[in-house]
Design a protein around this motif. Structure first.
Motif, PDB file in Angstrom:
ATOM      1  N   LEU A  72       0.845  -1.193   0.000  1.00  0.00           N
ATOM      2  CA  LEU A  72       0.000   0.000   0.000  1.00  0.00           C
ATOM      3  C   LEU A  72       0.881   1.244   0.000  1.00  0.00           C
ATOM      4  CD1 LEU A  72      -2.684  -0.996   2.680  1.00  0.00           C
ATOM      5  CD2 LEU A  72      -3.035  -0.842   0.218  1.00  0.00           C
ATOM      6  N   SER A  73       0.409   2.292  -0.649  1.00  0.00           N
ATOM      7  CA  SER A  73       1.175   3.549  -0.711  1.00  0.00           C
ATOM      8  C   SER A  73       0.910   4.358   0.558  1.00  0.00           C
ATOM      9  CB  SER A  73       0.782   4.340  -1.961  1.00  0.00           C
ATOM     10  OG  SER A  73       1.047   3.598  -3.131  1.00  0.00           O
ATOM     11  N   LEU A  92      -0.842   8.336   1.016  1.00  0.00           N
ATOM     12  CA  LEU A  92      -2.182   8.220   1.594  1.00  0.00           C
ATOM     13  C   LEU A  92      -2.252   8.898   2.960  1.00  0.00           C
ATOM     14  CD1 LEU A  92      -3.047   4.494   0.734  1.00  0.00           C
ATOM     15  CD2 LEU A  92      -4.190   6.528  -0.167  1.00  0.00           C
ATOM     16  N   ALA A 145     -11.081   0.377   3.478  1.00  0.00           N
ATOM     17  CA  ALA A 145     -10.346   1.142   2.470  1.00  0.00           C
ATOM     18  C   ALA A 145      -9.079   0.405   2.049  1.00  0.00           C
ATOM     19  CB  ALA A 145      -9.996   2.525   3.019  1.00  0.00           C
ATOM     20  N   ALA A 146      -8.374  -0.197   3.019  1.00  0.00           N
ATOM     21  CA  ALA A 146      -7.144  -0.933   2.706  1.00  0.00           C
ATOM     22  C   ALA A 146      -7.439  -2.139   1.818  1.00  0.00           C
ATOM     23  CB  ALA A 146      -6.463  -1.386   4.001  1.00  0.00           C
ATOM     24  N   LEU A 192      -8.201  -1.040  -1.675  1.00  0.00           N
ATOM     25  CA  LEU A 192      -6.984  -0.668  -2.395  1.00  0.00           C
ATOM     26  C   LEU A 192      -6.186  -1.895  -2.816  1.00  0.00           C
ATOM     27  CD1 LEU A 192      -5.870   2.362  -0.191  1.00  0.00           C
ATOM     28  CD2 LEU A 192      -6.655   2.471  -2.565  1.00  0.00           C
ATOM     29  N   HIS A 223      -7.917  -3.502  -5.673  1.00  0.00           N
ATOM     30  CA  HIS A 223      -7.938  -2.675  -6.881  1.00  0.00           C
ATOM     31  C   HIS A 223      -6.684  -2.850  -7.716  1.00  0.00           C
ATOM     32  CE1 HIS A 223      -9.242   0.603  -9.442  1.00  0.00           C
ATOM     33  NE2 HIS A 223      -8.075   1.203  -9.294  1.00  0.00           N
ATOM     34  N   GLN A 224      -5.645  -3.418  -7.138  1.00  0.00           N
ATOM     35  CA  GLN A 224      -4.408  -3.623  -7.892  1.00  0.00           C
ATOM     36  C   GLN A 224      -4.646  -4.574  -9.058  1.00  0.00           C
ATOM     37  OE1 GLN A 224      -1.460  -4.992  -5.113  1.00  0.00           O
ATOM     38  NE2 GLN A 224      -1.693  -3.230  -3.758  1.00  0.00           N
ATOM     39  N   ARG A 263     -14.003  -7.707  -4.439  1.00  0.00           N
ATOM     40  CA  ARG A 263     -13.785  -6.282  -4.695  1.00  0.00           C
ATOM     41  C   ARG A 263     -15.114  -5.514  -4.652  1.00  0.00           C
ATOM     42  NH1 ARG A 263     -11.564  -6.459  -9.736  1.00  0.00           N
ATOM     43  NH2 ARG A 263      -9.432  -6.534  -8.907  1.00  0.00           N
TER      44      ARG A 263
END
Length: 303
Positions: free
Chosen positions: A42-43, A47, A171-172, A175, A178-179, A275
């Motif tokens: 995760l970024s 974020l 949210a994590a 994300l 979503h990759q 998802r």
């Protein structure tokens, strides 16, 4: 118009600070070692830095709007003394200063992520927890006095932290899913690991929600739906039940389906289903936060 702006700012602060706290918490209890480094999975750096800066800006705007609403003054030169008075001479101002300090700490901690990812997330978690807790001073608990006020605040803190952990986890997961090529072993492990943490969060949200209702309204539901407050609260409970349905679906159907798909190598269907479920659950959570922001501006007295 000012009331709508106040609700919008409250909603934005709830969402922003819950994401700050919840994402940092997710990184600590779900990820391991170098996985906590920004960009590994995760970024975290962009974020968390974005939520920190937004938290400061939204807090400043909220304070200015509150001062304008309470003083009735629009001219900046005349409004400034009122802002100073609120910031330095009121409980709300004390909590506001504490929030800004906590966000500065979180922003500094984000900068340490590349070198000390675990320590960085721990400091962000601490700053996020303090910043999120300060929102209680803008709620109904601030109207209580004495021991009742203290216990109401403690309940609010627990409620905010549990809700923030849940929102941040959703949210994590959204994300991660979503990759383009989700890392299935990590995803499966974090989903399994979240089962216990998620259950604790749901339990704390439910129990503290009931206790908060007793603090605000009392042991009475007669005529509840006759007020705007009661109608919004009922809608919030319905949406909370919907979130529980999504959580159960993820826990008992979609997570096992993903584990089975890993073994067969055909995981696209399971990933897409998970998802969609996570995104929908997150959307419901966002709507609930909007209702919470609105409820905080209403009197619980039955109309």
């Amino acid at each position: 118009m000012s009331e709508s702006i106040n609700i919008a700012l409250r909603f934005a602060l709830y969402l922003d600070l819950m994401l700050l706290f919840g994402l940092a918490a997710f990184g600590l209890y779900s990820l391991r070692g170098k996985e906590r480094m920004s960009g590994a999975l995760l970024s975290f750096a962009p974020l968390l830095l974005t939520t920190t800066v937004l938290g400061v800006l939204l807090s400043v705007l909220a304070m200015v709007c509150m001062a304008r609403a309470m003083s009735g003054i629009a001219d900046w030169a005349e409004l400034w003394p009122h802002i100073e008075m609120m910031v330095f001479e009121t409980d709300v101002g004390w909590s506001w200063n504490l929030r800004i300090a906590a966000l500065v700490l979180a922003g500094f901690a984000v900068m340490l992520n590349k070198r000390w990812p675990s320590a960085s997330l721990a400091l962000v978690l601490l700053g996020g927890a303090v910043a999120l807790a300060t929102l209680a001073w803008a709620g109904h608990g601030a109207m209580d006095e004495g021991e009742r006020r203290n216990w109401h605040f403690i309940t609010d803190f627990l409620h905010l932290w549990a809700a923030g952990g849940w929102v941040g986890a959703l949210a994590a997961f959204a994300l991660l899913l979503h990759q383009a090529e989700p890392r299935l072993p990590v995803l499966a492990r974090t989903l399994t690991g979240f089962e216990t943490a998620g259950a604790v969060m749901v339990l704390v949200v439910g129990v503290t929600g009931v206790v908060n209702y007793l603090f605000i309204v009392g042991p009475n539901i007669e005529g509840l739906l006759d007020s705007t407050y009661g109608q919004l609260l009922a809608l919030k409970l319905v949406l909370f039940a919907v979130m529980l349905v999504f959580a159960a679906l993820n826990r008992f159907h979609l997570s096992p389906l993903l584990e089975q798909a890993r073994q067969t190598g055909e995981h696209s269907v399971a990933v897409n289903a998970l998802r969609r479920s996570m995104v929908l659950e997150l959307c419901v959570a966002v709507v609930i936060l909007g209702l919470v922001a609105w409820l905080g501006t209403l009197s619980p007295v039955m109309e």
